[in-house]
Motif scaffolding. Structure first.
Motif, PDB file in Angstrom:
ATOM      1  N   ARG A 294     -18.473 -14.173   9.397  1.00 44.53           N
ATOM      2  CA  ARG A 294     -17.749 -12.951   9.766  1.00 44.53           C
ATOM      3  C   ARG A 294     -17.247 -13.020  11.201  1.00 44.53           C
ATOM      4  NH1 ARG A 294     -17.708  -8.714   6.388  1.00 44.53           N
ATOM      5  NH2 ARG A 294     -19.104  -8.752   4.574  1.00 44.53           N
TER       6      ARG A 294
ATOM      7  N   PHE B  59       0.818  -1.209   0.000  1.00 48.17           N
ATOM      8  CA  PHE B  59       0.000   0.000   0.000  1.00 48.17           C
ATOM      9  C   PHE B  59       0.850   1.257   0.000  1.00 48.17           C
ATOM     10  CE2 PHE B  59      -3.197  -3.027   0.749  1.00 48.17           C
ATOM     11  CZ  PHE B  59      -2.870  -3.796   1.862  1.00 48.17           C
TER      12      PHE B  59
ATOM     13  N   MET C 205     -20.972  -6.169   3.393  1.00 51.36           N
ATOM     14  CA  MET C 205     -20.456  -6.368   2.040  1.00 51.36           C
ATOM     15  C   MET C 205     -20.312  -4.989   1.407  1.00 51.36           C
ATOM     16  SD  MET C 205     -19.856  -9.499   1.133  1.00 51.36           S
ATOM     17  CE  MET C 205     -20.240 -11.205   1.529  1.00 51.36           C
TER      18      MET C 205
ATOM     19  N   ALA D 103     -13.432  -8.809  10.097  1.00 50.88           N
ATOM     20  CA  ALA D 103     -14.528  -9.250   9.222  1.00 50.88           C
ATOM     21  C   ALA D 103     -15.896  -8.902   9.786  1.00 50.88           C
ATOM     22  CB  ALA D 103     -14.430 -10.755   8.984  1.00 50.88           C
TER      23      ALA D 103
ATOM     24  N   ILE E  32     -15.550 -13.932   2.412  1.00 49.20           N
ATOM     25  CA  ILE E  32     -16.840 -14.446   2.891  1.00 49.20           C
ATOM     26  C   ILE E  32     -17.546 -15.193   1.769  1.00 49.20           C
ATOM     27  CG2 ILE E  32     -19.026 -13.827   3.966  1.00 49.20           C
ATOM     28  CD1 ILE E  32     -16.573 -13.058   5.640  1.00 49.20           C
ATOM     29  N   GLU E  33     -17.548 -14.600   0.569  1.00 50.05           N
ATOM     30  CA  GLU E  33     -18.216 -15.259  -0.563  1.00 50.05           C
ATOM     31  C   GLU E  33     -17.584 -16.613  -0.838  1.00 50.05           C
ATOM     32  OE1 GLU E  33     -19.361 -11.049  -2.764  1.00 50.05           O
ATOM     33  OE2 GLU E  33     -17.986 -12.429  -3.778  1.00 50.05           O
TER      34      GLU E  33
ATOM     35  N   CYS F 226      -7.322  -9.291   7.590  1.00 45.91           N
ATOM     36  CA  CYS F 226      -6.937  -9.132   6.184  1.00 45.91           C
ATOM     37  C   CYS F 226      -6.921  -7.643   5.896  1.00 45.91           C
ATOM     38  CB  CYS F 226      -7.931  -9.841   5.261  1.00 45.91           C
ATOM     39  SG  CYS F 226      -7.623  -9.490   3.518  1.00 45.91           S
ATOM     40  N   ARG F 227      -5.864  -7.161   5.284  1.00 41.53           N
ATOM     41  CA  ARG F 227      -5.780  -5.732   5.030  1.00 41.53           C
ATOM     42  C   ARG F 227      -6.059  -5.389   3.568  1.00 41.53           C
ATOM     43  NH1 ARG F 227      -6.507  -1.069   7.894  1.00 41.53           N
ATOM     44  NH2 ARG F 227      -4.754   0.364   7.732  1.00 41.53           N
ATOM     45  N   CYS F 228      -6.052  -6.400   2.706  1.00 41.74           N
ATOM     46  CA  CYS F 228      -6.181  -6.138   1.271  1.00 41.74           C
ATOM     47  C   CYS F 228      -7.614  -6.178   0.759  1.00 41.74           C
ATOM     48  CB  CYS F 228      -5.410  -7.179   0.457  1.00 41.74           C
ATOM     49  SG  CYS F 228      -3.642  -7.156   0.643  1.00 41.74           S
ATOM     50  N   THR F 229      -8.420  -7.137   1.223  1.00 40.20           N
ATOM     51  CA  THR F 229      -9.654  -7.460   0.496  1.00 40.20           C
ATOM     52  C   THR F 229     -10.898  -6.780   1.026  1.00 40.20           C
ATOM     53  OG1 THR F 229     -10.271  -9.323   1.885  1.00 40.20           O
ATOM     54  CG2 THR F 229      -8.792  -9.787   0.032  1.00 40.20           C
ATOM     55  N   GLY F 230     -10.889  -6.282   2.267  1.00 32.72           N
ATOM     56  CA  GLY F 230     -12.150  -5.805   2.827  1.00 32.72           C
ATOM     57  C   GLY F 230     -13.086  -6.955   3.184  1.00 32.72           C
ATOM     58  N   TYR F 231     -12.623  -8.177   3.053  1.00 32.32           N
ATOM     59  CA  TYR F 231     -13.320  -9.412   3.469  1.00 32.32           C
ATOM     60  C   TYR F 231     -14.455  -9.875   2.567  1.00 32.32           C
ATOM     61  CZ  TYR F 231     -10.811  -8.350   7.800  1.00 32.32           C
ATOM     62  OH  TYR F 231      -9.831  -8.029   8.709  1.00 32.32           O
ATOM     63  N   ASN F 232     -14.963  -8.998   1.677  1.00 34.54           N
ATOM     64  CA  ASN F 232     -16.088  -9.398   0.798  1.00 34.54           C
ATOM     65  C   ASN F 232     -15.889 -10.785   0.202  1.00 34.54           C
ATOM     66  OD1 ASN F 232     -17.270  -6.783   0.884  1.00 34.54           O
ATOM     67  ND2 ASN F 232     -17.909  -6.991  -1.239  1.00 34.54           N
ATOM     68  N   LYS F 233     -14.793 -10.916  -0.563  1.00 34.18           N
ATOM     69  CA  LYS F 233     -14.649 -12.123  -1.385  1.00 34.18           C
ATOM     70  C   LYS F 233     -14.190 -13.306  -0.549  1.00 34.18           C
ATOM     71  CE  LYS F 233     -13.940  -9.373  -5.539  1.00 34.18           C
ATOM     72  NZ  LYS F 233     -15.378  -9.217  -5.718  1.00 34.18           N
TER      73      LYS F 233
ATOM     74  N   ALA G  36     -12.293  -0.482   2.804  1.00 37.43           N
ATOM     75  CA  ALA G  36     -12.109  -1.050   4.150  1.00 37.43           C
ATOM     76  C   ALA G  36     -10.999  -0.322   4.908  1.00 37.43           C
ATOM     77  CB  ALA G  36     -11.791  -2.544   4.050  1.00 37.43           C
TER      78      ALA G  36
ATOM     79  N   GLU H 248     -12.971  -2.653  -2.969  1.00 36.79           N
ATOM     80  CA  GLU H 248     -13.435  -3.118  -1.654  1.00 36.79           C
ATOM     81  C   GLU H 248     -12.353  -2.931  -0.599  1.00 36.79           C
ATOM     82  OE1 GLU H 248     -14.402  -7.095  -2.858  1.00 36.79           O
ATOM     83  OE2 GLU H 248     -16.099  -6.410  -4.073  1.00 36.79           O
ATOM     84  N   GLY H 249     -11.094  -3.250  -0.973  1.00 37.09           N
ATOM     85  CA  GLY H 249      -9.994  -3.154  -0.008  1.00 37.09           C
ATOM     86  C   GLY H 249      -9.682  -1.717   0.388  1.00 37.09           C
TER      87      GLY H 249
END
Lengths: 768, 92, 162
Positions: free
Chosen positions: C128, A266, A695, A690, C145-146, C136-143, A658, A654-655
């Protein structure tokens, strides 16, 4: 040179799909090798001794007792590295002044932050190395310290550099202000005179860390012939090579840097911390040396982004025209000059067409680690202030916040505060995508609110190189020098496969070390899909020309009569002759007789990139008893030009959102009165988990950039820019209270609610 | 100081230093230059402010009719083009 | 001081090693046994990157001493995939782009596998909260969880048809 392309209209088969990435299986099976996963025979472990003081003169360092500890093979100080001339080189805002950089990597006359490296040890085990640190005797003369940016600018603040004169204000006496710069357009006084409503607010933000889960790690091997190798996780192994060579007085080509997989950067891994130390220790001991930071060291001693103090004043007419804007941005550089304040000033108003605007930028040093890039560096900080003020303007004139932005939105031809006119569109389209989202009109419940914000980021171009080899069986080996942080190897393969007309699975995409390919600038700045992608496509086009000429040779016709279509060479028309198409495999089988291996390399210095625009809204619910903010919904629209790998593009959006939510609600540095960091770990440096998040919805907008063969605009960074303001605006909507300081953590929100009496109102609303 | 002579084949390009490039210049300036590529611009600027070309090459990027580019000598400039030298960017 | 001699089972294989009393299981796995699939993100049990199971229980290996696992059963990311194939979780993570840099992925996969053993049909909220200990710092967790929900579906359907 750039060729304008018909990028928006090229029919594509593979672009926009989401295939599995080449490093995917290694990463889900634990086989991928990150910086800390490498080892060499005979390897020693290195550890760093760090200053316990936030500001002190180093009077003496005695390493003799440490050297005598069994198992210790070498102890180094800054004296083991050559000093550097004091000159500013290259991009001023990245502040590549090697005099500063060598002192940032290891202290010389002074220590400037708690955690500043002072010495380092190499020993046969980590435990012995740690023990040896305790035996190094450093005599310090402790000095008063200052950390906060406003305090560092006070007249009586302790000075980090007693002779530092402000560049841009050379008449003033020495201070902690390293730079003052003003960007201006139009006539502010006349502009504000036209305004029906004026809002002026001041803001304060705390520094935040990039928060990558992987601590810094490096393995270095010095050869007795002066040839060195380094394995490290970085966002740019060519930059690691350049900085390491400069800091140690080596020829650049005598250091080979191997790109390890990287566990997040980052922006925070675009420079060196451990590599020069590990290599010096390897030189002193004759053995490879491995160094890995602990999480405490990452927080104490690696660069976060800046804390800030800002004031923004904007004026609007009743019909929604923003007539004037004036912003002052003071950003903390940390121990050495170079905060991203110039970026902040340039980005601050860049989504709005404002005739009269000014941005004043102060770069201020203070006793903490030097600030390093963090996702669109500077822009999120300025956006927090500007987008909050714009929200207030919208309220004053009773206009919807998206409509106010649409009314003043920049497009091609709009002016900027820093000179050139905008050349690219896309901003308006992100606002429209947001406005058309079904949830934007949905009503909210008690203590809930909705906030809107927008953001701008330049996106990068620069140097990239790509090589294509056609193997003997017609499969493709594709190599670039761009570190892969988030799946770019897959995007490169997609662009190559699309250009060549071959299946994705026949393209093997890798990252080469510094000895094997031309210079590649860092993986950052949202530049890889754009610039390295461009190099890849151009290399494919060279290969196609080569394949056509070999087919011409095979058919004994003129090369101008051969076309490349759908993965094969074909005669341009039936008149040329009755030749069956020749596939890559067939031509590759004939490579020897047609001239030898089929290879192309392209190296470019890419320009013509388009900036990033993002518009976002979020719905939050605020608990009036605790001040906790729950994110109910987050929608982020971003113009990406063209999504090459759809899922990875969504993932970037998304990242970034967040990270912005963490910045908005929880993340901060907590220093005690001695200047020591008290929350140097993930327990108390609270990043989103999480269960904190809903979402996140990414709306991909595609307004193609004609300068790139597929219309790409960089995607990685701008998504973080609007988030903190969107959250503050949503909290304002929910509570009638505007927070102007970050983070908006529960105690801060609760205090603000109590101060204004808002929580009494909100409790009533719930129980009604 | 050499005068600008408009030669056949060269149009006038408007060049702005957007901001100060210390220590050689302290405020924004605009020039009308008879040049056909970026190398020509750097040469003309350096003739007016000695040392400026090297500083610009190191410290700036260039916006050509609003589109941002790295500084490349052979980048062509059509007559009537607007060129801005802007401070280079940091990225993350 | 002499080292501890430890006998244990790792991913079904009988294993023995020597370690200092002060060494953590994470340190032993990575630096003595060269099993670097388990990652160190923080060393203090806050990030979950070092997740393994110990006698069937999900633990942070940075909070377990190497000497403690004598006679016990350990499972790491390296044992998750059957030979030359992928566990449904691994496959779905790739399909759904549930990783960007991938450093948190081994820990999350180990944690998610335990979740699905106990809750084969979890809700999004359950996933969750179960994974709240894995940063996780990259994904925001969306994918992430999916991917977990998709793997849960795949495993349920396979068992249903088995």
């Amino acid at each position: 040179m750039l060729k304008k392309t018909d990028a928006a209209n090229i029919p594509v088969e593979l672009i926009g799909s989401s295939p599995v990435r080449p490093d995917g299986v290694p990463k889900v099976t634990g086989m991928a090798q990150y910086g800390a996963d490498y080892a060499l025979p005979g390897m020693l472990w290195g550890k760093v001794l760090r200053s316990p003081h936030a500001h002190a003169r180093v009077a003496s360092i005695d390493t003799s007792r440490a050297q005598a500890l069994p198992g210790v093979k070498a102890v180094m100080t800054a004296a083991d590295m050559p000093d550097q001339d004091f000159t500013y080189q290259g991009p001023e805002r990245v502040q590549v002044n090697f005099w500063h950089m060598t002192r940032s990597v290891m202290a010389r006359e002074k220590v400037l932050f708690a955690g500043h490296p002072v010495a380092a040890v190499a020993a046969t085990t980590e435990a012995i190395a740690r023990e040896a640190l305790g035996l190094i005797e450093v005599k310090y003369e402790v000095l008063p310290h200052v950390i906060d940016v406003d305090q560092a600018m006070q007249g009586d603040a302790p000075l980090l550099f007693e002779d530092m004169i402000t560049r841009g204000n050379e008449q003033a006496k020495p201070s902690n202000v390293s730079r003052l710069k003003t960007f201006q357009a139009g006539d502010l006084e006349a502009g504000f005179a036209k305004a029906d409503e004026i809002v002026e607010l001041s803001f304060k933000t705390e520094p935040v860390h990039q928060g990558y889960i992987e601590p810094h790690a490096a393995l270095a091997r010095w050869g007795a012939d002066g040839q060195s190798e380094v394995w490290s996780s970085s966002q740019g192994h060519f930059v690691v090579r350049a900085f390491t060579a400069q800091l140690l007085g080596l020829n650049v080509s005598d250091v080979v840097v191997h790109p390890a997989e990287i566990g997040g950067g980052f922006g925070g891994k675009t420079l060196v911390y451990l590599e020069p130390l590990a290599l010096t220790l390897s030189k002193l001991t004759g053995y490879p040396v491995k160094m890995v930071m602990t999480r405490e060291e990452v927080f104490e001693a690696t660069g976060p982004t800046s804390g800030s103090s800002m004031t923004v004043k904007m004026g609007v007419t009743r019909d929604g025209t923003i007539v004037a804007a004036d912003g002052t941005f003071k950003l903390q550089a940390g121990a050495f000059p170079g905060s991203p304040v110039l970026n902040a000033a340039m980005c601050a108003f860049s989504v709005y067409e404002i005739e009269n605007a000014r941005a004043v930028a102060y770069d201020v040093v203070s006793n903490r680690p030097k600030a390093v890039a963090y996702r669109a560096p500077g822009s999120p900080i300025a956006a927090f202030a500007v987008e909050s003020v714009v929200d207030e303007l919208a309220r004053r004139i009773g206009m919807d916040p998206i409509d106010l932005r649409l009314k003043n939105a920049v497009g091609p031809g709009s002016s900027t505060i820093w000179g050139p006119k905008h050349a690219h569109g896309g901003y308006r389209e992100t606002l429209e995508a947001l406005k058309n989202h079904p949830a934007y009109q949905q009503p909210l419940g008690p203590n809930q609110g909705r906030g809107v914000a927008s953001g701008f980021w330049f996106n990068g171009g620069g140097e990239s190189a790509a090589t294509i080899h056609v193997a003997e069986d017609g499969s493709i080996a594709l190599a670039t020098g761009s570190m892969d942080v988030g799946g770019s190897r897959a995007s490169m393969a997609l662009m190559a496969a699309e250009t060549l007309g071959v299946p994705y699975a026949s393209v093997r995409s890798t990252v080469s070390d510094t000895a094997s390919i031309g210079y590649n600038h860092v993986t950052g700045g949202s530049r890889v899909t754009y610039a390295t992608g461009m190099a890849v496509v151009q290399a494919c086009q060279k290969v196609i020309d080569d394949l056509r000429s070999r087919a011409a040779m095979i058919w004994d016709i003129d090369v101008d009569h051969v076309v490349w279509d759908d993965g094969a060479a074909k005669p341009v028309s039936a008149e040329v002759g009755d030749f069956a198409p020749l596939t890559l495999k067939e031509i590759a089988a004939k490579r020897a007789v047609t001239g030898g291996p089929i290879v192309a390399e392209v190296a470019i210095n890419a320009g013509g990139q388009a900036p990033g625009f993002s518009s976002q809204f979020c719905d939050v619910e605020v608990d009036p008893e605790t001040g906790a903010v729950k994110v109910l919904r987050y929608v982020a629209a971003q113009d990406v030009g063209r999504a090459i790998h759809r899922r990875y593009v969504e993932g970037q959006i998304e990242g970034g959102v967040a990270q912005g939510i963490g910045w908005a609600l929880n993340e901060t540095y907590i220093y005690n009165d001695k200047g020591h960091l008290e929350n140097a770990g993930f327990l108390d440096y609270r990043v989103p988990v999480a269960s904190d998040l809903p979402m996140i919805e990414a709306l991909i907008v595609e307004v193609a950039n004609p300068n790139h063969p597929f219309g790409v605009k960089g995607v990685g960074e701008v998504n973080i820019v609007p988030v903190m303001a969107a959250m503050a605006n949503a909290i304002r909507d929910a509570t009638d209270v505007r927070l102007t300081a970050l983070p908006m953590s529960p105690p801060a929100v609760l205090a603000a609610l109590e101060d204004s009496g808002a929580n009494a109102r909100m409790n009533e609303a719930v129980s009604a | 100081m050499p005068e600008s002579v408009f030669e056949p084949g060269q149009g006038v390009v408007k060049v702005t230093l957007a901001g100060a490039f210390e220590p050689l210049t302290t405020e924004p300036q605009t020039f009308d230059l008879a040049v056909s590529n970026v190398r020509g611009v750097l040469r003309e600027l350096d003739a007016r402010v000695p040392g400026l070309a090297a500083l610009l090459e190191e410290e700036s990027a260039v916006a050509i009719d609003g589109v941002i580019h790295e500084i490349i000598y052979t980048q062509p400039l059509a007559p009537g083009t607007e060129v801005y030298f802007i401070p280079r960017l940091e990225s993350g | 001081m002499s080292k501890q001699h430890v006998q244990t089972t790792i991913n079904g294989e009988s294993t023995e090693f020597l370690c200092e009393t002060s060494q953590t299981l994470l340190d032993v796995l990575r630096n003595e046994l060269h099993m670097t699939g388990t990652k160190e993100g923080c060393g203090t049990g806050d990030c979950g990157a070092c997740s393994v199971t110990l006698d069937g229980e999900l633990v942070c290996s940075c909070l377990v001493f190497g000497a403690e696992v004598h006679g016990k059963r350990i499972e790491t990311i390296e044992g998750m995939a059957p030979a030359n194939d992928l566990h449904p979780l691994q496959r779905q993570f790739l399909e759904h782009a549930g990783l960007q840099c991938g450093i948190c992925t081994p820990g999350i996969l180990v944690a998610a596998r335990e979740l699905l053993k106990h809750h084969p049909d979890p809700s999004e909220e359950q996933v969750r909260y179960w994974l709240a200990g894995n940063l996780c710092r990259c994904t925001g967790y969306n994918k992430i969880i999916e991917a977990v929900l998709a793997a849960a579906r795949e495993i349920r359907e396979t068992h249903h048809h088995a």
